[in-house]
Motif scaffolding. Structure first.
Motif, PDB file in Angstrom:
ATOM      1  N   GLN A 493      64.030  23.148  28.860  1.00 51.95           N
ATOM      2  CA  GLN A 493      65.051  24.168  29.112  1.00 51.95           C
ATOM      3  C   GLN A 493      64.406  25.550  29.210  1.00 51.95           C
ATOM      4  O   GLN A 493      64.729  26.341  30.116  1.00 51.95           O
ATOM      5  N   LYS A 497      63.274  28.339  32.930  1.00 55.82           N
ATOM      6  CA  LYS A 497      63.684  29.735  33.087  1.00 55.82           C
ATOM      7  C   LYS A 497      62.555  30.621  33.623  1.00 55.82           C
ATOM      8  O   LYS A 497      62.796  31.788  33.943  1.00 55.82           O
ATOM      9  N   THR A 899      71.895  36.059  39.660  1.00 56.37           N
ATOM     10  CA  THR A 899      71.821  34.787  38.951  1.00 56.37           C
ATOM     11  C   THR A 899      72.858  33.806  39.501  1.00 56.37           C
ATOM     12  O   THR A 899      73.767  34.189  40.243  1.00 56.37           O
ATOM     13  N   SER A 932      67.332  33.609  35.217  1.00 57.42           N
ATOM     14  CA  SER A 932      68.328  33.178  34.225  1.00 57.42           C
ATOM     15  C   SER A 932      69.171  34.326  33.689  1.00 57.42           C
ATOM     16  O   SER A 932      70.205  34.091  33.057  1.00 57.42           O
TER      17      SER A 932
END
Length: 966
Positions: A493, A497, A899, A932
């Motif tokens: 995760q 990013k 984003t 992100s």
């Protein structure tokens, strides 16, 4: 059709792809028929090398791995109980595979562009929180180079922060129980700053002395003893004496924290949190202190801010690139950190959590206690009253013990007197303790058998006042990811990013973000490299020695110099080491008064900071309108300071991206007036095989192995900054107390004798597989790629400086200042590039309002074209603002980056389409990288400084839906 059975695949072709129609097309765009013609137009003839480099024929990738395995196997993997700040450890394989061996983590750059670096920024916040919690302090930085240099940074920071009553105090007292490598570095760093180091017994120190401003303690100390320093520190405070404590993070899971004792600064190494010893590094040191020192803490601090929509976001806070702002007034020359290793150490804490760490620490303590009781029962004298993992034992026959230990492939620490030291670690087992007891019993003629009853009744036998009672690592991040699946997904995760070289080229000028080939990286995690203690007997590290000696010879050949020191473990550390060599050289000639360093205005910001650390007075030399050193100004200042001239610090080619024609004249002027020439090797990628520091007239230089020679940047470290020098300077290179045969006699600059030795294999591999022709061609291709971009962007961006024939070196500066007329800043272009899937070039260095582009040799024409298309498209977006199509404050550049939540919001009020925002060119759709967070408000973060994990409740306060354009 004939088949060639002798054909082998060249690594060079994998590194930079020097072949085919693309290559010919690039030459045509640049306007030359060959690489040789381009070099002739770029590099002054007077400094071009007349012969090829004398290096071995290149190896294929398979040949290299087989070749280096034989070298590595010359290292002997003994069980290490030496301690002294370096301990064997288990690297969790989920961290080994998914961080240390993962190019998405190790090819990223320092997170200056925070919107596309939120993953490693969060990982660094975890590291800072871990350090803050365990040390009991209020603020911590994102890592330093090693424990010894961290202690030196504490010494100088506390000097700068002396109370008024102590403004004339210059004595820094160091406990004699501090690790010897730390004491050596402190002596080196103190001398040019006129700090007096006094080493002695803290129990007899008179804290009322007017000359005393600071004290350094080791906790637990080098003998393994644990003292409660609460009363000592309180007494020091009463007398305006600051106290720094070097400590062990794992021990702090069991024992009272230095912060609870009142320490001002706490330093140490996080190596034993899953990072291999690696013959000295790389490892992440830490530096924690009080909130009142937040503006003075060296290195980088990761902080929390908000983005344009009010969401929490991380970024580097406060003194980021402080040297480039304050230069000679900077508090430190620290320009990097050990990010990759700090990420590993932080993830080790995340994976184990507070309970897991405490269990590891308790097991180590228990085995050490069992060893202590068993030896005492057999009649051995163990000096420790209170210990964590280390015992100091008096023995009768030290030589016999060493012989028996080495026969059983075990290393202890051997003191100068009749004592030995034994430090246990995470990998130690009950069987290991039995073996240790047997070794000592055999050598000393004693009959000792491990008492099983003792083993079953071990307790935490420490005084109540030393046992830790405060909580630590209470944040959910340290209490949520203890299964491998959960840990794997958390790391992935974060990884997702961050933009790195696995996504696209990173064209940062002066940073050389080139290929970090997989084959170069593979040996780094071999046990033959990772499990060697830096202070192991030299005969056990013959593989390391062969690699270091060979690499040193190759670097000497490449630079044209005579000697190499591998000790500096960063570029800035190399600068400092080189200047200290020059300082010692002048002193040896009775010219210690020579302390003036001439530094061009265009120099890298660490240059003046390093000069001040080396006790020099900085005199700035002007640059002319073409970006070159103003030779007349240089000559005037050299003559003005001729009696005190120490050196010139010069980067070549210059930070303006130009091979200056007058470089030999410049060096000759310095020599004429008694100075030495220090060349900053930041731009060595434009020299290798074509010219050299020796050819231009320099005397000493440092090399950024993490630039030119392929060590990856690791998201902001590690690096290596060895120095190369002429023969007359060789006697003054840094020494180390562990090296019995070594040319240098100057003070140590790093904790380990060869800095971050384990990553030297990367540069060794690069040179071994490229060979002389491959290295030279790589330099030619770096120059070609830069000039190709220069030509492609012609008519869209002005290149600020170029050489006599209109050529760039390996990088160029794009002038974005004219766009200010339309409200567009260079930063807006940097943020907009994220929407196109690119990291920005270097922003506002060395000239404010510009972008410095360095493509390196290892990018294909296709990737260069994508970058150029993005830059041209952005220039057209600027033209739309210029033409009044879009408002100067509400446009696709000012609102960048965009984003996914912004693009998918129910409300879209921007004056341009969603597609224009996030898919501005067709190629972006194929592999979209989504930032992100939106643009981050750095000023908010500095005004509201938070440098630890965000409390969970803060996430609940974030904006749940995004309304854009309002």
């Amino acid at each position: 059709m004939k088949i060639s059975i002798l054909q082998t695949e060249k690594f060079e072709n994998r590194h930079h792809g020097y072949f085919g129609d693309d290559f010919k097309a690039m030459l045509e765009v640049v306007g030359v028929k060959s690489l040789e013609e381009l070099v002739e137009q770029t590099i002054p003839a007077s400094i071009r090398l007349k012969k090829t480099l004398n290096l071995p024929a290149p190896l294929t990738e398979a040949e290299f791995l087989a070749h280096f395995k034989k070298i590595a196997q010359k290292n002997k993997i003994f069980k290490s109980y030496i301690g002294m700040g370096y301990y064997d450890t288990h690297t969790p394989t989920v961290i080994l595979r998914n961080i240390l061996e993962n190019p998405a983590w190790y090819t990223a750059y320092t997170p200056y562009q925070a919107e596309i670096a939120q993953g490693r920024l969060e990982a660094l916040i975890n590291f800072q929180t871990m350090v803050i919690d365990l040390t009991g302090m209020e603020i911590a930085n994102a890592s330093l180079l090693d424990e010894a240099t961290a202690a030196a940074e504490a010494m100088t920071m506390l000097l700068a922060q002396r109370k008024n009553e102590k403004k004339n105090a210059t004595t820094f007292f160091v406990s004699k129980e501090v690790f010897p490598q730390t004491i050596d570095v402190l002596y080196t760093r103190a001398e040019p700053l006129n700090i007096k180091i006094e080493v002695g017994d803290v129990s007899s120190l008179d804290l009322t002395r007017s000359d005393l401003y600071g004290v350094l303690l080791q906790y637990p100390d080098q003998n393994g003893e644990i003292h409660d320093y609460t009363n000592f520190i309180a007494s020091a405070k009463e007398n305006n004496v600051s106290v720094a404590v070097a400590t062990d993070l794992l021990a702090l899971t069991l024992i009272k924290s230095p912060g609870e004792m009142g320490a001002d600064v706490v330093v140490g190494s996080s190596q034993r949190f899953g990072v291999p010893m690696g013959y000295g590094g790389p490892h992440a040191a830490f530096f924690a202190t009080k909130d009142e020192y937040k503006r003075n803490i060296p290195g980088r601090i990761i902080g929390v801010s908000v983005d344009a929509h009010g969401n929490k976001a991380y970024r580097m806070a406060l003194q980021t690139r402080e040297q480039h702002i304050r230069r000679e007034k900077a508090t430190s020359n620290i320009c990097t950190a050990q990010v990759l290793l700090a990420v590993m150490a932080g993830m080790y804490a995340v994976y184990h959590g507070p309970k897991g760490l405490k269990q590891i620490a308790e097991r180590i303590f228990g085995l050490t206690e069992l060893l202590k009781l068993s030896l005492q029962k057999a009649g051995f004298e163990v000096i420790n009253q209170n210990h964590f993992d280390t015992l100091k034992i008096k023995v009768q026959n030290k030589a016999s013990i060493r012989k028996e230990a080495e026969k059983q492939e075990v290393n202890f620490r051997y003191f100068a007197d009749s004592y030995i030291g034994i430090s246990l670690n995470e990998t130690t087992t009950l069987a290991d303790v039995e073996q240790i007891i047997a070794i000592l019993a055999t050598a000393e003629g004693k009959n000792v058998i491990l008492d099983k009853n003792l083993a079953e009744n071990i307790t935490l036998a420490l005084p109540e006042n030393l046992i830790r009672k405060s909580a630590y690592l209470t944040h959910p991040v340290f209490n949520s990811y203890h299964t491998e699946h959960e840990m794997l997904r958390y790391m992935k995760q974060l990884e997702n990013k961050d933009l790195s070289l696995v996504h696209s080229m990173i064209s940062l000028g002066s940073c050389t973000m080139k290929l970090n080939a997989t084959t170069e990286m593979i040996p780094v995690t071999w046990a033959e490299l990772g499990k060697i203690h830096p202070f192991a007997p030299q005969e056990q590290a013959l593989g390391y020695q062969e690699m270091i000696d060979t690499l040193s010879a190759w670097l000497a050949e490449i630079t044209g110099f005579d000697a190499v020191s591998m000790q500096p473990n960063s570029g800035a550390q190399g600068e400092y080491a080189g200047l200290m060599v020059i300082r010692a050289y002048h002193e040896s000639r009775g010219e210690g008064h020579r302390n003036v360093s001439l530094i061009p205005a265009s120099a890298h910001g660490t240059n003046p900071a390093s000069a001040v650390m080396a006790g020099m007075q900085v005199v700035v030399v002007k640059t002319d309108e073409k970006g070159n050193i103003d030779v007349a100004d240089l000559k005037a200042k050299a003559e003005q300071h001729k009696d005190n001239l120490s050196c010139l610090m010069v980067t070549y080619p210059s930070t303006h991206g130009v091979f200056e024609e007058s470089i030999q004249e410049i060096c000759a002027i310095i020599h004429q007036y008694g100075g030495q020439v220090y060349m900053d090797g930041a731009n060595m990628n434009a020299q290798v095989g074509l010219t050299s520091p020796a050819a231009i007239g320099a005397d000493v230089c440092h090399l950024n192995l993490h630039k030119t020679f392929c060590i990856p940047h690791g998201g902001g470290g590690p690096g290596m900054g060895p120095i190369c020098m002429k023969a007359h300077l060789a006697p003054f290179m840094a020494k180390h107390f562990t090296l019995t045969h070594h040319e240098g006699n100057n003070g140590a600059v790093s904790a380990a004798p060869f800095g971050s030795a384990s990553i030297l294999v990367i540069s060794y591999a690069y040179i071994a597989m490229m060979g002389a022709e491959g290295l030279t061609r790589a330099t030619q291709m770096a120059i070609l790629n830069a000039n190709y971009i220069k030509e492609r962007l012609k008519g869209h961006y002005e290149v600020l400086y170029s050489g006599k024939n209109g050529r760039a070196a390996h990088e160029m500066i794009l002038d974005c200042r004219p766009f200010k007329t339309f409200g567009v800043e260079a930063e807006d272009i940097a943020k907009r590039l994220m929407d196109y899937g690119f990291h920005a070039p270097t922003l506002s260095f060395p000239v404010a309002g510009t972008l410095m582009v360095e493509p390196t040799e290892s990018e294909s024409k296709a990737e260069l074209d994508r970058f150029c298309e993005a830059m041209i498209a952005i220039r057209n977006e600027i033209r739309e603002i210029e033409q009044g199509k879009y408002d100067a404050k509400n446009n696709v550049l000012k609102n960048a980056p965009h984003t996914a939540p912004v693009a998918l919001a129910d409300t879209w009020s921007y004056p341009y389409s969603r597609e224009k925002a996030v898919y501005p060119l067709p190629f972006v759709k194929k592999a979209k990288f989504w930032p992100s967070v939106s643009r981050i408000d750095s000023a908010y973060g500095d005004r509201n400084l938070v440098c630890s994990c965000i409390p969970v409740e803060a996430y609940n306060q974030e904006t749940q839906s995004v309304e854009v354009g309002a």
